[in-house]
Design an enzyme around this catalytic site. Structure first.
Site, short mmCIF file in Angstrom:
data_model
loop_
_atom_site.label_atom_id
_atom_site.label_comp_id
_atom_site.label_asym_id
_atom_site.label_seq_id
_atom_site.Cartn_x
_atom_site.Cartn_y
_atom_site.Cartn_z
N ARG A 1 -12.33 -6.71 -2.12
CA ARG A 1 -13.41 -5.87 -2.63
C ARG A 1 -13.64 -6.06 -4.13
NH1 ARG A 1 -14.51 -1.80 1.03
NH2 ARG A 1 -15.58 -0.67 -0.59
N ASN B 1 -14.78 4.08 -7.23
CA ASN B 1 -15.56 2.96 -6.69
C ASN B 1 -17.00 3.43 -6.62
OD1 ASN B 1 -16.67 0.91 -5.17
ND2 ASN B 1 -15.69 1.54 -3.25
N GLU C 1 -20.77 -20.41 -3.05
CA GLU C 1 -19.80 -19.33 -3.19
C GLU C 1 -18.40 -19.81 -3.48
OE1 GLU C 1 -20.11 -15.60 -0.48
OE2 GLU C 1 -20.42 -17.35 0.77
O1 M6R Z 1 -20.93 -7.06 4.77
P1 M6R Z 1 -22.30 -7.63 4.83
O2 M6R Z 1 -22.53 -8.54 5.97
O3 M6R Z 1 -23.38 -6.58 4.72
O4 M6R Z 1 -22.40 -8.51 3.50
C1 M6R Z 1 -23.58 -9.17 3.14
C2 M6R Z 1 -23.31 -10.18 2.07
O5 M6R Z 1 -22.80 -9.56 0.92
C3 M6R Z 1 -22.34 -11.26 2.53
O6 M6R Z 1 -22.79 -11.91 3.66
C4 M6R Z 1 -22.12 -12.28 1.39
O7 M6R Z 1 -23.28 -13.02 1.17
C5 M6R Z 1 -20.95 -13.19 1.76
N1 M6R Z 1 -20.16 -13.42 0.60
C6 M6R Z 1 -21.37 -14.49 2.31
O8 M6R Z 1 -20.34 -15.38 2.56
#
Ligand code: M6R
Length: 622
Positions: free
Chosen positions: A27, A100, A502
């Site tokens: 996180r 948070n 990423e």
């Molecule tokens: O938990 P979520 O699927 O809502 O998250 C969405 C994006 O933050 C998430 O897919 C992000 O782009 C990842 N790091 C992709 O690998």
């Protein structure tokens, strides 16, 4: 973002909360800190960087206190530094808290507190909360009564008064030197879970920090506050009204959250995809009826039959899954679909009606923008559905109905198995909605039979891991890559580009291959390679023309092609083969080599692929 953990009980708190923090590190991992109630005092440790740095500082200190709170940070206000790390304190260092979320009106509150002679030590928004509590301790006690430590409000009252002033989002865990037997936690927009033990309780941002200790949890809702003691807990609203909460039994295991012999969580999760997909379709895909049965949508079955439009809202990888879903649903279920970044949707004026289904896709179920989008959709009378991996998460709870992915915990920051399971759910949804409309039994059976083969076909691709590793090695030093695909594989070009950005910090762009001549081809030279996703499908020939054009300009090409396609070898410098399947299902296969490619480029560059810089797994702030 940010992870919070707190423990109160009979064991030493420090090792428990440090271990919990490690599980929450996805996180955020800019800095970490903890405060432990120790022999009538509160001791405090902070470290910039990952939780291991904090652990190094704490090791050998013989901290025996049995109450503590801790935090792993993803910086929003103020750079990662000791002073900006949580826990934050008031002037008297009596109150310690972890937070948070974002306090949007913190500057205004800080100015007011500075006028009242409060001394701030950090640049964070969070610190105002500690000083506000201190301020409310001084105020005369309200009529609610309760013991006070300074002749003013008691601990809970001071927190309640403080919360009234906060604008923004928070998951808070607060301890008070003068009331050493409790942790107060409060939630508004940032997740908090209370794990119930015997003579001990643990609180955390999510269950991954709790499963080792108990499988009985209570999810706090927005606007709730809990006073947690070792043997007891009391949950009320922030208006101090009692609330009855359901205790949920978890079906997660610690093993599920471990690396299981793989070098990284990301690699483990890539290899888990055959299982993740099998779990997503098990008991739901009814091949002989060419149909899918989704228990989570049973309650809204009638409304779904009359749906005239679907809007998909999501972010990042989940957004790319939505784009694939759009192609599937429009082609086979005949329903108009729009896919929107949740962050845009929430600020537009979306045209929704009761005949619109808004589907939120989210691995974590906690993404702030996706949650806000689904709340907006509900407000406008649309049917709010979720495709969510994390059981009990906020989006899962707030949608009218939904489908769980059943992919198990995804720890690597780069989403992999959650993505392929999201695609699988879209196949199920397409079958269900398609068969309620025009789709024939024959077509339904064809899709269902082929879908059943997908886990095995992915195994075949995974067996090529060494080939992909070798290819990735050749591209480790390139700074840019163009990813191209068409139709069902255009979203996969976007996803491939996102993955490598990423975890490898390589600049990459995903494009529909038909758009290449409208601009991106200008980038191409021998230092700017392209990846073409060109399986033998209805747009294969078009992709080949694109490849010719890149080749003619001296660009290197990696092709993702259908097994047996020899011709493509003449155009591509490297080819990775995927088995033949139905066109609509190719994304489930073509994404796998791109995940592995990104992984091996990242590892080849010596990067921490599970915890890429500046990112957090769950984006719980705007
Ligand atoms: O938990 P979520 O699927 O809502 O998250 C969405 C994006 O933050 C998430 O897919 C992000 O782009 C990842 N790091 C992709 O690998």
């Amino acid at each position: 973002m940010c992870g919070i953990v707190g423990y109160i009980g009979k064991q030493k708190a420090a090792p428990i909360i440090l271990e919990g923090l490690k599980r929450l590190e996805y996180r955020g991992y800019d800095s970490a800190g903890m405060s432990i109630m120790e022999k009538g005092k509160i001791v405090n440790f902070k470290a910039v960087g990952k939780v291991a740095e904090l652990e190094n500082k704490v090791n050998g200190k013989n901290i025996s206190g049995t109450l503590g709170i801790a935090h792993t940070r993803w910086a929003t206000h103020g750079k990662p530094s000791d002073k900006n790390s949580h826990p934050h304190t008031d002037c008297a260092r009596q109150i310690h808290l972890v937070h948070n979320g974002i306090i949007e009106n913190y500057q205004e509150l800080k100015d007011m507190l500075i006028k009242k002679k409060h001394k701030f030590t950090s640049e964070t928004d969070s610190e105002v909360v500690a000083h506000l509590i201190e301020e409310f301790f001084k105020k005369p006690a309200s009529t609610r009564g309760g013991s006070s430590t300074r002749g003013g409000n008691n601990f809970k009252e001071a927190v309640l008064e403080t919360l009234k002033l906060l604008k923004g989002t928070y998951g808070l865990a607060i301890i008070n030197k003068n009331e050493p037997g409790k942790i107060i936690v409060a939630r508004m927009g940032s997740p908090l879970v209370l794990g119930l033990g015997h003579g001990e309780n643990i609180i955390a941002s999510d269950v991954s920090a709790i499963v080792r200790h108990t499988d009985r949890v209570i999810y706090l809702e927005d606007g709730e506050i809990a006073v947690v003691e070792a043997e007891n807990y009391e949950i009320t609203t922030i208006k101090n009204k009692a609330v009855a909460k359901k205790v949920t039994k978890l079906d997660w295991s610690v093993e599920k959250a471990e690396k299981g012999g793989f070098e990284h969580f990301m690699l483990k999760e890539i290899f888990e995809q055959p299982h993740a997909i099998a779990d997503a379709i098990r008991g739901r895909l009814v091949a002989k009826e060419g149909m899918a049965k989704l228990g989570g949508l049973r309650d809204v079955a009638d409304r779904l039959r009359s749906i005239e439009k679907i809007v998909i809202v999501s972010c990042g990888t989940s957004y790319h899954a939505g784009l694939v879903g759009e192609y599937m649903l429009e082609e086979y279920a005949g329903i108009p679909v729009e896919v929107e970044y949740a962050s845009e949707f929430r600020y537009r004026k979306p045209l929704l009606s009761k005949n619109t289904a808004v589907i939120a896709i989210s691995q974590s179920g906690e993404t702030a923008d996706t949650l806000a989008a689904i709340r907006e959709a509900k407000e406008k009378g649309a049917l709010a559905l979720g495709i969510v991996n994390t059981v009990g998460s906020t989006i899962a709870r707030e949608t009218d109905a939904g489908v769980y992915n059943h992919a198990g915990p995804e720890i690597g920051v780069a989403s992999t198995k959650a993505f392929s399971s999201q695609l699988s759910i879209f196949v199920l949804l397409t079958l269900m909605l398609g068969r309620q409309r025009e789709m024939s039994l024959t077509m339904g059976k064809r899709i269902a039979d082929e879908m059943n083969r997908i886990p095995r076909l992915i195994e075949e691709i995974l067996q090529q891991k060494n080939i992909i590793k070798k290819i990735a090695k050749k591209y480790v030093d390139y700074k840019d890559i163009l990813y191209m695909g068409r139709k069902y594989n255009f979203p996969i070009a976007l996803e491939g580009a996102l993955k490598i950005k990423e975890i490898s910090y390589v600049h990459a762009e995903g494009y529909p291959s038909g758009e290449m001549k409208h601009g991106p081809i200008a980038l191409i030279d021998k230092n700017f390679p392209s990846i073409f996703i060109a399986p033998k499908d209805s747009v294969y020939e078009k992709n080949l023309s694109g490849m010719q054009e890149i080749k003619a300009r001296g660009g290197r090409i990696i092709a993702i092609a259908t097994t047996g396609d020899k011709h493509i070898q003449k155009l591509a410098d490297d080819v990775i083969y995927i088995p033949k399947t139905l066109e609509m299902l190719t994304p489930l296969l073509s994404v796998i080599p791109l995940q592995l490619f990104a992984y091996y480029v990242g590892v080849g560059r010596g990067l921490d692929v599970d915890k890429p810089r500046n990112l957090a797994k769950s984006v719980t702030v705007e």
